[in-house]
Design an enzyme around this catalytic site. Structure first.
Site, PDB file in Angstrom:
ATOM      1  CG  HIS A 109    -137.197  72.987 -26.337  1.00 23.74           C
ATOM      2  ND1 HIS A 109    -136.849  71.742 -26.454  1.00 23.74           N
ATOM      3  CD2 HIS A 109    -136.722  73.454 -25.223  1.00 23.74           C
ATOM      4  CE1 HIS A 109    -136.208  71.094 -25.261  1.00 23.74           C
ATOM      5  NE2 HIS A 109    -136.238  72.307 -24.451  1.00 23.74           N
ATOM      6  CG  ASP A 113    -135.607  79.525 -20.303  1.00 24.91           C
ATOM      7  OD1 ASP A 113    -135.691  79.315 -18.874  1.00 24.91           O
ATOM      8  OD2 ASP A 113    -134.782  78.990 -20.735  1.00 24.91           O
TER       9      ASP A 113
HETATM   10  N1  CMC Z   1    -135.206  82.961 -32.884  1.00 25.48           N
HETATM   11  C1  CMC Z   1    -135.016  83.156 -34.128  1.00 25.48           C
HETATM   12  N2  CMC Z   1    -134.523  82.016 -34.996  1.00 25.48           N
HETATM   13  C2  CMC Z   1    -134.664  80.828 -34.255  1.00 25.48           C
HETATM   14  C3  CMC Z   1    -134.623  80.783 -32.788  1.00 25.48           C
HETATM   15  C4  CMC Z   1    -134.864  81.935 -32.242  1.00 25.48           C
HETATM   16  N3  CMC Z   1    -135.110  81.935 -30.905  1.00 25.48           N
HETATM   17  N4  CMC Z   1    -134.379  79.566 -32.530  1.00 25.48           N
HETATM   18  C5  CMC Z   1    -134.012  78.872 -33.611  1.00 25.48           C
HETATM   19  N5  CMC Z   1    -134.122  79.757 -34.719  1.00 25.48           N
HETATM   20  C6  CMC Z   1    -134.025  79.307 -36.371  1.00 25.48           C
HETATM   21  C7  CMC Z   1    -132.414  79.060 -36.507  1.00 25.48           C
HETATM   22  O1  CMC Z   1    -131.751  80.035 -36.938  1.00 25.48           O
HETATM   23  C8  CMC Z   1    -132.658  77.988 -37.470  1.00 25.48           C
HETATM   24  O2  CMC Z   1    -132.893  78.554 -38.681  1.00 25.48           O
HETATM   25  P1  CMC Z   1    -132.192  77.911 -40.025  1.00 25.48           P
HETATM   26  O3  CMC Z   1    -133.221  76.677 -40.176  1.00 25.48           O
HETATM   27  O4  CMC Z   1    -133.121  79.101 -41.345  1.00 25.48           O
HETATM   28  O5  CMC Z   1    -130.989  77.983 -39.892  1.00 25.48           O
HETATM   29  C9  CMC Z   1    -133.865  77.154 -36.961  1.00 25.48           C
HETATM   30  O6  CMC Z   1    -134.726  78.196 -36.305  1.00 25.48           O
HETATM   31  C10 CMC Z   1    -133.623  75.783 -36.336  1.00 25.48           C
HETATM   32  O7  CMC Z   1    -132.831  76.064 -35.171  1.00 25.48           O
HETATM   33  P2  CMC Z   1    -131.520  75.564 -34.675  1.00 25.48           P
HETATM   34  O8  CMC Z   1    -130.624  76.510 -34.165  1.00 25.48           O
HETATM   35  O9  CMC Z   1    -131.079  74.401 -35.513  1.00 25.48           O
HETATM   36  O10 CMC Z   1    -132.242  74.923 -33.143  1.00 25.48           O
HETATM   37  P3  CMC Z   1    -131.357  73.946 -32.218  1.00 25.48           P
HETATM   38  O11 CMC Z   1    -132.090  72.807 -31.788  1.00 25.48           O
HETATM   39  O12 CMC Z   1    -130.085  73.787 -32.553  1.00 25.48           O
HETATM   40  O13 CMC Z   1    -131.418  75.258 -30.885  1.00 25.48           O
HETATM   41  C11 CMC Z   1    -132.361  76.447 -29.204  1.00 25.48           C
HETATM   42  C12 CMC Z   1    -132.540  75.425 -29.911  1.00 25.48           C
HETATM   43  C13 CMC Z   1    -133.156  76.417 -27.907  1.00 25.48           C
HETATM   44  C14 CMC Z   1    -131.031  76.742 -28.698  1.00 25.48           C
HETATM   45  C15 CMC Z   1    -132.736  77.868 -30.109  1.00 25.48           C
HETATM   46  O14 CMC Z   1    -134.166  77.654 -30.558  1.00 25.48           O
HETATM   47  C16 CMC Z   1    -132.642  79.186 -29.591  1.00 25.48           C
HETATM   48  O15 CMC Z   1    -131.267  79.452 -29.388  1.00 25.48           O
HETATM   49  N6  CMC Z   1    -133.423  79.817 -28.674  1.00 25.48           N
HETATM   50  C17 CMC Z   1    -133.390  81.045 -27.929  1.00 25.48           C
HETATM   51  C18 CMC Z   1    -132.715  80.745 -26.767  1.00 25.48           C
HETATM   52  C19 CMC Z   1    -133.423  80.067 -25.698  1.00 25.48           C
HETATM   53  O16 CMC Z   1    -134.677  80.519 -25.637  1.00 25.48           O
HETATM   54  N7  CMC Z   1    -133.084  78.936 -25.068  1.00 25.48           N
HETATM   55  C20 CMC Z   1    -134.089  78.479 -23.850  1.00 25.48           C
HETATM   56  C21 CMC Z   1    -134.115  76.808 -24.577  1.00 25.48           C
HETATM   57  S1  CMC Z   1    -135.502  75.826 -23.399  1.00 25.48           S
HETATM   58  C22 CMC Z   1    -135.022  75.790 -21.832  1.00 25.48           C
HETATM   59  C23 CMC Z   1    -133.458  75.115 -21.749  1.00 25.48           C
HETATM   60  O17 CMC Z   1    -133.225  74.194 -22.356  1.00 25.48           O
HETATM   61  O18 CMC Z   1    -132.797  75.674 -20.847  1.00 25.48           O
END
Ligand code: CMC
Length: 423
Positions: free
Chosen positions: A305, A362
């Site tokens: 998140h 989710d």
């Molecule tokens: N699985 C594997 N690696 C992950 C995941 C995941 N679900 N989420 C983040 N990471 C890694 C990402 O690759 C990055 O790694 P590194 O630092 O080595 O490059 C690190 O964790 C930080 O992640 P980020 O992409 O910078 O995080 P963000 O704040 O930009 O994205 C997120 C947040 C929710 C979009 C992302 O965690 C994600 O894609 N999760 C899966 C989709 C999901 O469950 N979304 C629902 C969110 S909650 C309800 C809502 O908002 O609707």
């Protein structure tokens, strides 16, 4: 007022500092470009405050979520969704009298314009219910054009009631259409959640008493999704609304933003992922490895998140609720077992711990929706029904902000320099 100092190219700039009621601190850079020629750079807006808001407070480090000051733990499962919607939109919980009037008005406004019903016939059977919902909400500007364009409180209130009333009807009708059944209409003595379930699952030939366990579970899910401050879809609603676009147009944009798998669409993606793991023989460790592999774009849906870096309080409540609901319904779901194993592995894995990736809202919601008999492609629609009051509250707050301006970020151009056009 305290200030922050910025030193740039040998010059010093003093920037005002803003502090919120919970002690959050922001450096106000509104005049920075005018004074220095520089802008701030923050792709994905992870460090940008786009507005002041008094609707929802989140402390991602401590796992706190509050609507208008009330902790989510005191609202979910305790205060009915319609009252929470009232709280978000009006700022305070309704009195008993106000709650009765509000509930009656919501039911009266849940009748979908007969002209709009024809739309359902035109969508192909393969249409995703989120796309149907976005289109229907957008078309409300055409079916109620007078109210849509008028800005006074009375017309805005009429639009709000229609949106909240009709969103669940549109959602349920799109399901009925997909299974070839007649649309069912809401009843004024039913709660918001019960009416939705009736419209989904009742048929004209049978008496349908809404099971209490389903009504309570759905009510709780709707409350848990009701607002989440400046997330992608809410920011979209504010962005679109800031141009002066009407309420329906702004909400339709919100629906489309929510649809994406990184946002609300994750609840559908989680279920599809669990199903894929099951079909693959249940080797969840293989999927964890895929998520950790930098050369593989696969993500573990339902984890991570932008704001919560400790635990998502909504996921904590839903984890407990999923056990209770499945027990009460007598449902044994192999996907819940896979979900638990996945959670266990991820919570103890260095990769996830380092990056503070915990199960989000989710992760568990889909398991409950599935046990309730809601089809997978309707999961994000369920999220939308819950989120509608939050979007409305933010749209109103944005509209009433005396310092409000059209949202228009800047950029750093990194393209070609001036080129000569040769004939
Ligand atoms: N699985 C594997 N690696 C992950 C995941 C995941 N679900 N989420 C983040 N990471 C890694 C990402 O690759 C990055 O790694 P590194 O630092 O080595 O490059 C690190 O964790 C930080 O992640 P980020 O992409 O910078 O995080 P963000 O704040 O930009 O994205 C997120 C947040 C929710 C979009 C992302 O965690 C994600 O894609 N999760 C899966 C989709 C999901 O469950 N979304 C629902 C969110 S909650 C309800 C809502 O908002 O609707």
């Amino acid at each position: 007022m305290s200030t922050a100092k910025l030193s740039l190219d040998g010059k010093e700039y003093e920037l005002p500092v803003i502090t919120g009621t919970e002690g959050e601190v922001a450096v106000d850079v509104r005049k920075l470009r005018a004074q220095s020629g520089a802008i701030t750079f923050d792709p994905g807006y992870g460090n940008t405050g786009s507005c002041k808001s008094n609707i929802t407070f989140i402390d991602g480090e401590k796992g706190i979520l509050r609507y208008r000051g009330y902790p989510i733990e005191d609202l979910a499962g305790k205060v009915p969704f319609a009252r929470v919607a009232y709280l978000l939109i009006h700022g305070d919980l309704p009195s008993e009298q106000e709650a009765r009037t509000w509930r009656r008005e919501l039911t009266q406004n849940s009748l979908v314009h007969e002209g709009m019903l024809k739309f359902f016939d035109s969508f192909p059977v393969t249409a995703h219910p989120m796309n149907i919902l976005a289109s229907m909400v957008s078309s409300m500007s055409s079916f109620y054009p007078h109210d849509a364009e008028l800005e006074d409180d009375e017309h805005i209130r009429a639009n709000i009631l229609r949106l909240l009333g009709q969103v669940k009807s549109i959602a349920a009708f799109s399901y009925k259409k997909s299974i070839g059944q007649r649309y069912m209409y809401p009843l004024s003595d039913h709660s918001y959640a019960a009416n939705f379930l009736r419209m989904m699952f009742a048929t004209p030939t049978e008496f349908y008493a809404v099971p209490k366990v389903l009504e309570d579970a759905l009510d709780m899910l709707l409350v848990l999704h009701a607002d989440h401050e400046q997330n992608c879809s809410t920011s979209t609603v504010r962005m679109v609304g800031s141009s002066g676009a009407n309420l329906y147009a702004s909400m339709s944009a919100g629906v489309n933003a929510l649809w994406g798998p990184l946002h609300g669409g994750a609840n559908q993606a989680v279920l599809e992922m669990l199903e894929e793991i099951r079909k693959d023989g249940g080797d969840y460790k293989k999927f964890v490895a895929m998520a950790k592999d930098k050369n593989n774009p696969f993500k573990l849906f339902g984890f991570g998140h932008r704001v919560y870096k400790n635990f998502d309080p909504r996921a904590t409540l839903l984890r407990k609720a999923s056990d209770a609901v499945l027990n009460e319904l007598g449902v044994e779901d192999p996907l819940l077992d896979i979900a638990k194993q996945l959670e266990e592995v991820a919570l103890n894995d260095e990769y996830f711990l380092e990056r503070k990736l915990y199960p989000n809202v989710d992760f568990y919601s889909g398991i409950i929706y599935r046990a309730m008999g809601i089809p997978t492609d309707m999961f994000t629609v369920m999220f939308t029904i819950g989120r509608m009051p939050g979007w409305i509250a933010h749209w109103l707050e944005m509209r009433k902000d005396p310092g409000g301006r059209i949202h228009r970020p800047r950029q750093i151009y990194v393209g070609p320099n001036l080129r000569k056009y040769e004939k």
